[in-house]
Design an enzyme around this catalytic site. Structure first.
Site, PDB file in Angstrom:
ATOM      1  N   LYS A   1     -44.171  44.206  64.084  1.00 58.32           N
ATOM      2  CA  LYS A   1     -44.479  43.034  63.255  1.00 58.32           C
ATOM      3  C   LYS A   1     -45.194  42.028  64.123  1.00 58.32           C
ATOM      4  O   LYS A   1     -45.032  42.007  65.349  1.00 58.32           O
ATOM      5  CB  LYS A   1     -43.197  42.412  62.710  1.00 58.32           C
TER       6      LYS A   1
HETATM    7  N1  GLU Z   1     -45.258  43.502  55.364  1.00 54.64           N
HETATM    8  C1  GLU Z   1     -44.722  44.553  54.564  1.00 54.64           C
HETATM    9  C2  GLU Z   1     -43.261  44.802  54.912  1.00 54.64           C
HETATM   10  O1  GLU Z   1     -42.582  43.934  55.433  1.00 54.64           O
HETATM   11  C3  GLU Z   1     -45.585  45.808  54.592  1.00 54.64           C
HETATM   12  C4  GLU Z   1     -45.763  46.438  55.925  1.00 54.64           C
HETATM   13  C5  GLU Z   1     -46.771  47.589  55.948  1.00 54.64           C
HETATM   14  O2  GLU Z   1     -47.312  47.925  54.905  1.00 54.64           O
HETATM   15  O3  GLU Z   1     -46.986  48.117  57.028  1.00 54.64           O
HETATM   16  O4  GLU Z   1     -42.718  45.824  54.596  1.00 54.64           O
END
Ligand code: GLU
Length: 414
Positions: free
Chosen positions: A100
């Site tokens: 992240k």
């Molecule tokens: N931000 C989204 C999550 O927290 C999607 C992450 C992604 O598609 O890699 O799951």
């Protein structure tokens, strides 16, 4: 937030009897990168931001997770959310690890030109640690397809044509059908499975939703299409309610025009913070972290909480909800639809092939119902709540993959 996600991990690790050294390996991010981003804005001002990317674990595949542009973004948030991505991708059993990141900027106050520049400087400095087989970013809070398109473009300048470096891209730039609504669809599918288990249907329930961005708005629309009555919605501008059900299509149009739910003519206004304790059968927090807390958990009236946001419930609130017999469908299961369709997008990019929408939705449905069932099976086996079961399932899968790469025995994860 990091101590909260560690708390949930340790609760599951206690049940599995994991030694401290294994916990340390599984909890500590593999890499954390921080970059400085300074620009001269269109208004001629010098602006300073920090960019983050925390890569938590890649035992099951390349690391995967969103980029959040928010003034409160920091390394602690990125680490906690990166860990959740590792467990989330494992719960839905897609071949990724977790990461992240983000930038501590506020896109609402920035021009597109400034935002594009900040995004591109972030990518230029991160290009060696991301990539289609290393770490694949995606949208998160305050980022969207446009930002993902800039990321693909900037990365491809250095590495050549690389659509698979990022997911959630625009449809006309190697994005996937169904990606934008995928998290909301996954929320609807998880709730549908839970209702089925209780012998109920959507037409029998009322729903309150916090957040009407990409996740909340699609979840509201899909759940309403299946016959549920959306009685209240709140976002950063305020709340609107209608005991006979809000017209979600009209509300969507209102929000696209006005930027928030406040003032919507098809409902009555209320103070947005009241949404958590709204009198509805189902509560869907679909905004930010830490909104169900020790202070309001006793007053939650819903019988089911579906965590569409990441980490919306603090551990002390979680204990209160559990004690009160409220069913919590945890984030690492309920909001995994987004990353699952990101996986389909990445697959299409790698194969240079396009899937039609029906295929995307069918495959997503299979993944979500299987994940829900697997979590329930662990809950039954270990006599625990669904969050603890989801963590146990994820830790087992990640742990076994990690140990299978060594000569050590993976049976401690059983
Ligand atoms: N931000 C989204 C999550 O927290 C999607 C992450 C992604 O598609 O890699 O799951």
């Amino acid at each position: 937030m990091l101590s909260d996600t560690h708390f949930y991990f340790n609760k599951a690790a206690d049940i599995l009897g994991l030694p401290q050294i294994i916990r340390k390996i599984l909890l500590t991010p593999q890499r954390s990168v921080k970059v400085e981003i300074a620009i001269e804005s269109c208004a001629g001002e010098l602006m300073y931001y920090t960019g983050y990317r925390v890569q938590h674990n890649n035992a099951r595949g390349p690391m995967k997770g969103g980029l959040r542009f928010h003034p409160e973004m920091n390394e602690d948030h990125a680490s906690a959310l990166a860990g959740l991505m590792t467990w989330k991708t494992a719960v839905v059993d897609i071949p990724f690890g977790g990461a992240k990141g983000g930038i501590d900027c506020d896109p609402k106050t920035m021009s597109d030109k400034d935002l594009s520049l900040v995004t591109r400087l972030f990518v230029a400095q991160m290009k060696d640690v991301i990539g289609p087989t290393i770490d694949i970013p995606a949208p998160d809070v305050n980022t969207n397809a446009k930002v993902m398109g800039w990321i693909m473009d900037e990365y491809s300048k250095f590495e050549g044509f690389s659509p698979a470096v990022v997911t959630g891209k625009p449809l006309h730039l190697f994005g996937s059908e169904g990606r934008e609504e995928a998290t909301g669809r996954g929320v609807m599918l998880t709730l549908r499975e839970a209702l089925k288990d209780q012998g109920k249907t959507f037409s029998e329930i009322t729903v309150a939703i916090q957040g009407f961005g990409n996740v909340g708005s699609h979840a509201a629309r899909l759940i309403a299409e299946h016959g549920a009555c959306i009685v209240a919605v709140a976002d950063h501008t305020g709340g609107v309610s209608n005991p006979d059900g809000l017209d979600v299509v009209a509300l969507n149009e209102w929000v696209s025009e006005k930027g928030g739910v406040s003032g919507f003519v098809g409902g009555m206004a209320f103070e947005g913070s009241e949404i958590i304790t709204w009198d509805a059968d189902v509560l869907i927090p679909a905004a930010l972290q830490d909104v169900i807390t020790e202070e309001n958990a006793h007053d939650v009236k819903a019988k089911i909480v579906v965590e569409a946001a990441n980490a919306p419930t603090t551990p002390s609130a979680d204990a209160i909800l559990l004690e009160r017999g409220i069913l919590v469908l945890p984030d690492i299961l309920a909001n995994a639809g987004g990353v699952t369709v990101s996986y389909f997008e990445w697959t299409q990019n790698i194969q240079q092939f396009r899937w039609v929408l029906d295929r995307i939705n069918d495959e997503l449905e299979k993944v979500m119902s299987k994940a829900y069932r697997s979590v329930c099976d662990v809950a039954e086996e270990k006599k625990v709540d669904l969050r603890t079961a989801a963590f146990i399932l994820a830790i087992r899968r990640v742990g076994q993959a990690a140990l299978a790469r060594t000569h050590l025995d993976g049976s401690i994860f059983m």
